[in-house]
Design a protein around this motif. Structure first.
Motif, mmCIF file in Angstrom:
data_model
loop_
_atom_site.group_PDB
_atom_site.id
_atom_site.type_symbol
_atom_site.label_atom_id
_atom_site.label_comp_id
_atom_site.label_asym_id
_atom_site.label_seq_id
_atom_site.Cartn_x
_atom_site.Cartn_y
_atom_site.Cartn_z
ATOM 1 N N ILE A 99 -1.503 -43.631 -29.083
ATOM 2 C CA ILE A 99 -0.703 -44.122 -27.946
ATOM 3 C C ILE A 99 -1.517 -45.114 -27.124
ATOM 4 C CG2 ILE A 99 0.344 -43.436 -25.758
ATOM 5 C CD1 ILE A 99 1.095 -40.756 -27.141
ATOM 6 N N TYR A 100 -2.773 -44.766 -26.831
ATOM 7 C CA TYR A 100 -3.637 -45.647 -26.028
ATOM 8 C C TYR A 100 -3.870 -46.973 -26.751
ATOM 9 C CZ TYR A 100 -7.691 -47.276 -23.392
ATOM 10 O OH TYR A 100 -8.551 -48.027 -22.638
ATOM 11 N N PHE A 101 -4.164 -46.903 -28.046
ATOM 12 C CA PHE A 101 -4.408 -48.109 -28.835
ATOM 13 C C PHE A 101 -3.197 -49.030 -28.795
ATOM 14 C CE2 PHE A 101 -4.303 -50.629 -32.673
ATOM 15 C CZ PHE A 101 -5.609 -51.093 -32.806
ATOM 16 N N ASN A 102 -2.016 -48.477 -29.021
ATOM 17 C CA ASN A 102 -0.814 -49.294 -29.065
ATOM 18 C C ASN A 102 -0.486 -49.912 -27.707
ATOM 19 O OD1 ASN A 102 -0.407 -48.814 -31.793
ATOM 20 N ND2 ASN A 102 0.837 -46.981 -31.431
ATOM 21 N N LYS A 113 -14.087 -48.904 -30.619
ATOM 22 C CA LYS A 113 -13.964 -49.400 -29.248
ATOM 23 C C LYS A 113 -12.800 -48.717 -28.529
ATOM 24 C CE LYS A 113 -13.848 -53.734 -26.627
ATOM 25 N NZ LYS A 113 -12.856 -53.338 -25.649
ATOM 26 N N ALA A 114 -11.691 -48.541 -29.212
ATOM 27 C CA ALA A 114 -10.543 -47.891 -28.584
ATOM 28 C C ALA A 114 -10.882 -46.462 -28.187
ATOM 29 C CB ALA A 114 -9.347 -47.905 -29.539
ATOM 30 N N ARG A 115 -11.548 -45.729 -29.079
ATOM 31 C CA ARG A 115 -11.919 -44.349 -28.754
ATOM 32 C C ARG A 115 -12.892 -44.318 -27.571
ATOM 33 N NH1 ARG A 115 -11.511 -39.468 -31.149
ATOM 34 N NH2 ARG A 115 -10.545 -40.394 -33.002
ATOM 35 N N ALA A 116 -13.875 -45.236 -27.590
ATOM 36 C CA ALA A 116 -14.859 -45.269 -26.507
ATOM 37 C C ALA A 116 -14.207 -45.656 -25.179
ATOM 38 C CB ALA A 116 -15.980 -46.257 -26.842
ATOM 39 N N ASP A 117 -13.266 -46.600 -25.216
ATOM 40 C CA ASP A 117 -12.586 -47.030 -23.987
ATOM 41 C C ASP A 117 -11.772 -45.883 -23.382
ATOM 42 O OD1 ASP A 117 -13.627 -49.537 -24.260
ATOM 43 O OD2 ASP A 117 -11.793 -50.451 -25.049
ATOM 44 N N PHE A 138 -2.677 -49.310 -35.653
ATOM 45 C CA PHE A 138 -3.592 -48.181 -35.496
ATOM 46 C C PHE A 138 -3.950 -47.601 -36.862
ATOM 47 C CE2 PHE A 138 -4.313 -43.586 -34.909
ATOM 48 C CZ PHE A 138 -5.427 -43.639 -34.076
ATOM 49 N N MET A 139 -2.987 -47.534 -37.755
ATOM 50 C CA MET A 139 -3.233 -46.965 -39.084
ATOM 51 C C MET A 139 -4.273 -47.789 -39.833
ATOM 52 S SD MET A 139 -2.553 -44.462 -41.018
ATOM 53 C CE MET A 139 -1.065 -43.808 -40.219
ATOM 54 N N GLU A 140 -4.198 -49.122 -39.702
ATOM 55 C CA GLU A 140 -5.179 -49.981 -40.377
ATOM 56 C C GLU A 140 -6.604 -49.666 -39.915
ATOM 57 O OE1 GLU A 140 -4.021 -54.385 -41.278
ATOM 58 O OE2 GLU A 140 -3.051 -53.799 -39.394
ATOM 59 N N THR A 141 -6.770 -49.470 -38.615
ATOM 60 C CA THR A 141 -8.122 -49.208 -38.096
ATOM 61 C C THR A 141 -8.646 -47.875 -38.603
ATOM 62 O OG1 THR A 141 -7.375 -48.133 -36.040
ATOM 63 C CG2 THR A 141 -7.612 -50.536 -36.020
#
Length: 857
Positions: free
Chosen positions: A223-226, A691-695, A660-663
């Protein structure tokens, strides 16, 4: 203006190293290639327009001429050398150059830009740098010419031009500040702010203290990534290039020592230096814990006996060592000790181990031996009486090169001794008792009295060195007995310098006061010229730098010639065909010292700051090459570190929004060592996933820290309101007491600006409301404010009033130059704009804003 900017920077980031006059000081005059240029536009001998000011072009050569002027002026006025290896200093210097150019323009408009030769001469004669006892010292001026001007190819005429511009700028600034008046009321109020002391207790609620307790589900991360993919995680355009690399290290002189010389030295010294008995072993160690019982020891011995039995039955000693040994240095190496001297074996493992190792024959295996840390079995793998040539070759090369360097340095010293190394110098020790400008008279008198007592003992007992170790507050040399080594005039503050140069050898001065505090000085010796031993390292470095400079000049010339040739060769080729033509031409090019075989880079994004699969320090290359494309495929010369590059665009991959699936799939591929997938796309997508997880983790941790800080405030402030003492009210919350600080400066540390602001607006014995920082929040309890005494102000009023007036003048100058910046309508080309951006300000928590990415970052 620059001294104010630099002083503000120093106050926040520590002292700038002082480099005094000497052959090693280099003030770059014109950077044909450098971190501030990047491309071969600047190195072709043509001048380059880098921007406009007052509707006229700013040329690169004019800019760097003024940059040199700023540095020389700063050195002449303050005896400090300003380097450019710090982004903030770089931008301060660049801004000073622009202000200087605008002031000179204003002088022309106002008709006050005429300077006579007599004015220039008088200005030079009055510089303290060139004076001794308030009189012009020709030797000092010659030293300046031979070191600063000569090294940078500045003629006397060039220096006169710098002084001429200095005079013009000073005229303009005096006009601007002439109207500044300071009332004693304003000065006293500023003094109170500057010298009011404060103590505080601080509790930091930082994200890292909360991050370990935060769990993020894949659903939350998706959700955050999107939600943020457009703003934060778009994959930038990826480019691929072919690059020809000119490494200046390959242009340095051939090795100074031949293989024949190395072997000759080895043979001549073999019996004396390299005859050494050494053994090579494989061993298995089972450790014994400290305090182990006899039963535990016997159990460990039994385990090793079983391993020994397996060895004697034909087991592979090395494989068994890899499996069982508990000696980390031999793990996965078959228990190999390498060739080692017996005495080192004894020191490392004990007498019994060393004795057994020496008694074994080649290939022999010991019984179980008890050593220092456990039980061993040993297999003797080799023995020798002489260290082989190949093992010491690199050491011999270093030794002989050092000898050659010493010979070259000695020759340079003898040739230049009279010109560069014949200044009067003294060798001295000192004892310092520190005192601050705003300190009370009573406090200063106490310190002077203490030092007077130390002086009496030093003169009576002749134990100055010992007393310096005990009492001196100069941390840089107290442990050396206050030893300052040899130094010449211009290295110390004038009061200190006058005192030490006026002493006889072996004598001790009376108490001397400087801005640092109170000193007593013992003059040990004096000399009229510097000894070779004292300047050897400096000369060796200078000669090495000259060799590097020559190599870099040769590499840059080859790179430039290649760039011109390839541009000329492909000038009539359609852009789409240049990619293939570049490789063919590079492989056939014969006019460079080194082969010009092109490297093909991996695909990379402009924000990577490094080019994959290309050698060297490729940060600038990544930035510059990313500007190329199908319509402009060929670069000019790009300098990055010691490397010079010429690049040709090969292809691009368009920017896109990853799913998100690609990453996640890319992350799985990156974790699979056997994957045959292309690495660059995988790494780019993996980086976005990380980066998304860290953010997300950081956002939640910062929010948790701030929530925790507010909860702590509510709890503590509630108890304080009930009359509970602060120490009891804080409970289990950790508060750290700051060192005493002034309201003007704030305490040391990353949150100094936040704490300073709170201290200025919060009463003593009060807990301030939570204040957010970049990585959480902070609670500050103001313990006390201490106003300076009236008599303290009276004692330094004569010093403070002109100091405050200078501050007010500087404020007016800052506003003036800001107005000129607007009026001048100054613009810069894209390649140069970064250099003239506002120097990154410190954030609220005391951390500097982000600067340019550094090479290799």
């Amino acid at each position: 203006m620059i001294i104010s900017s630099i002083n503000r920077f120093c106050a926040k980031h520590g002292r700038i190293t002082y480099f005094f006059i000497g052959g090693a000081i280099i003030l770059p005059f014109v950077f044909l290639y450098g971190d501030w240029g990047g491309s071969f536009q600047g190195g072709s001998g043509r001048d380059v327009k880098i921007g406009t000011m007052y509707g006229k072009p700013i040329n690169r050569i004019d800019f760097f001429r003024q940059l040199t002027a700023v540095r020389v002026k700063f050195f002449v006025d303050y005896q400090r050398y300003l380097g450019s290896n710090n982004d903030r200093i770089t931008r301060i210097l660049a801004q000073e150059v622009l202000n200087r150019m605008r002031a000179i323009h204003q002088a022309r408009v106002l008709g006050c830009d005429s300077v006579t030769q007599d004015e220039i001469r008088d200005h030079i004669l009055k510089r303290p740098l060139f004076q001794t006892n308030n009189a012009f010292d020709r030797a000092k001026f010659n030293n300046f010419k031979n070191s600063i001007l000569s090294v940078n190819n500045l003629s006397a005429k060039d220096f006169d031009e710098i002084i001429r511009d200095n005079i013009i700028v000073e005229r303009i600034e005096k006009r601007v500040t002439a109207t500044v008046t300071v009332s004693e009321t304003d000065a006293r109020a500023a003094y109170l702010e500057y010298f009011t002391k404060c103590n505080a207790q601080v509790s930091e609620f930082t994200s890292y203290k909360y991050s370990s307790d935060i769990e993020i589900t894949e659903e939350e991360l998706e959700i955050y990534f999107n939600e943020n993919v457009e703003e934060k995680y778009r994959v930038a355009i990826q480019n691929q290039f072919q690059v020809v690399v000119f490494d200046s290290a390959e242009y340095e002189e051939e090795p100074l020592v031949s293989e024949t010389e190395l072997k000759a030295y080895y043979e001549a010294n073999k019996s004396e230096k390299y005859s050494r008995k050494q053994v090579r072993l494989n061993h298995i160690l089972l450790k014994i814990e400290a305090g182990a019982t006899d039963e535990e020891k016997e159990a460990r011995r039994g385990e090793l006996q079983k391993i020994l039995l397996e060895v004697r039955n034909g087991g592979d000693f090395k494989k068994l060592a890899d499996t069982f040994t508990e000696d980390a240095s031999g793990k996965n190496k078959g228990g190999d000790t390498g060739f080692t001297a017996p005495q080192l074996l004894k020191l490392r493992y004990g007498d019994a181990f060393e004795k057994a190792a020496m008694e074994l024959k080649h290939g022999g295996i010991s019984e179980v031996i008890e050593g220092k840390s456990g039980f061993h079995i040993i297999r003797k793998a080799g023995e020798r009486d002489t260290i082989p040539f190949d093992d010491v070759k690199h050491r011999i090369r270093t030794l002989l090169i050092n000898e050659r360097d010493t010979e070259l340095a000695k020759a340079y010293y003898e040739k230049n001794k009279a010109k560069l190394y014949s200044n009067e110098e003294v060798h001295a020790r000192h004892i310092l008792i520190k005192a601050e400008a705003g300190e009370s008279i009573e406090s200063k008198n106490e310190k002077r009295k203490k030092l007077q007592e130390i002086l009496s003992e030093a003169r009576e007992k002749k134990n100055f060195k010992e007393l310096a170790r005990l009492h001196s507050e100069d941390d840089s040399n107290a442990d050396k007995g206050g030893d300052l080594g040899y130094f010449g005039r211009g290295r110390m503050v004038k009061t200190f310098e006058d005192a030490v140069f006026g002493l006889e050898n072996g004598k001790i001065s009376d108490v001397v006061e400087t801005q640092f505090g109170f000193h007593i000085i013992e003059k040990i010796d004096s000399r009229s010229e510097q000894a070779f031993a004292d300047v050897k390292v400096e000369i060796v470095r200078k000669l090495a730098q000259e060799r590097k400079n020559l190599a870099e000049a040769s590499a840059s010339e080859d790179a430039l010639n290649f760039a011109i040739a390839v541009h000329s060769r492909l000038s009539g080729t359609p852009d789409k065909q240049k990619a293939g033509g570049f490789s063919t031409f590079a492989k056939s090019y014969k006019d460079a010292k080194i082969p010009t075989i092109p490297y093909t880079s991996g695909f990379f994004t402009p924000d990577q700051y490094n080019v994959p699969d290309v050698p060297g320090v490729t940060g600038t290359l990544a930035k510059e090459a990313s500007k190329l494309g199908i319509e402009n495929p060929l670069s000019e010369v790009i300098k990055s570190g010691r490397y010079f590059y010429v690049a040709c665009w090969q292809g691009s991959r368009d920017s896109y929004l990853p799913s998100f699936m690609e990453t996640q799939e890319a992350t799985n591929v990156a974790n699979d060592a056997a994957s045959d997938e292309e690495t660059t796309p995988v790494l780019v997508l993996t980086r976005q996933a990380k980066k998304a997880r860290a953010d997300l983790l950081n956002e939640r941790a910062v929010a948790a820290a701030r929530t925790g800080c507010r909860a702590a405030y509510d709890k503590i402030s509630g108890k304080l309101a009930e009359g509970v003492a602060f120490e009891e009210a804080i409970g289990d919350y950790e508060f750290i007491e700051t060192k005493e600080f002034s309201l003007n400066q704030g305490p040391a540390g990353r949150n100094k600006e936040v704490i300073k602001t709170i201290a200025q607006t919060t009463k003593s014995k009060s807990l301030a409301a939570p204040t957010d920082t970049s990585n959480g929040a902070i609670l500050v309890f103001i313990t006390s404010h201490s106003l300076p005494k009236e008599e303290d102000y009276t004692s330094i009023k004569s010093f403070w009033l002109p100091q405050y007036r200078r501050q007010e003048q500087q404020t007016l100058l800052d506003a003036y130059y800001k107005r000129l910046g607007t009026e001048s309508d100054t613009t810069f080309s894209e390649d140069w704009a970064f250099m003239f951006e506002e120097a990154p300000a410190e954030t609220g928590d005391g951390t500097a804003g982000e600067g340019r990415p550094r090479e290799g970052s």
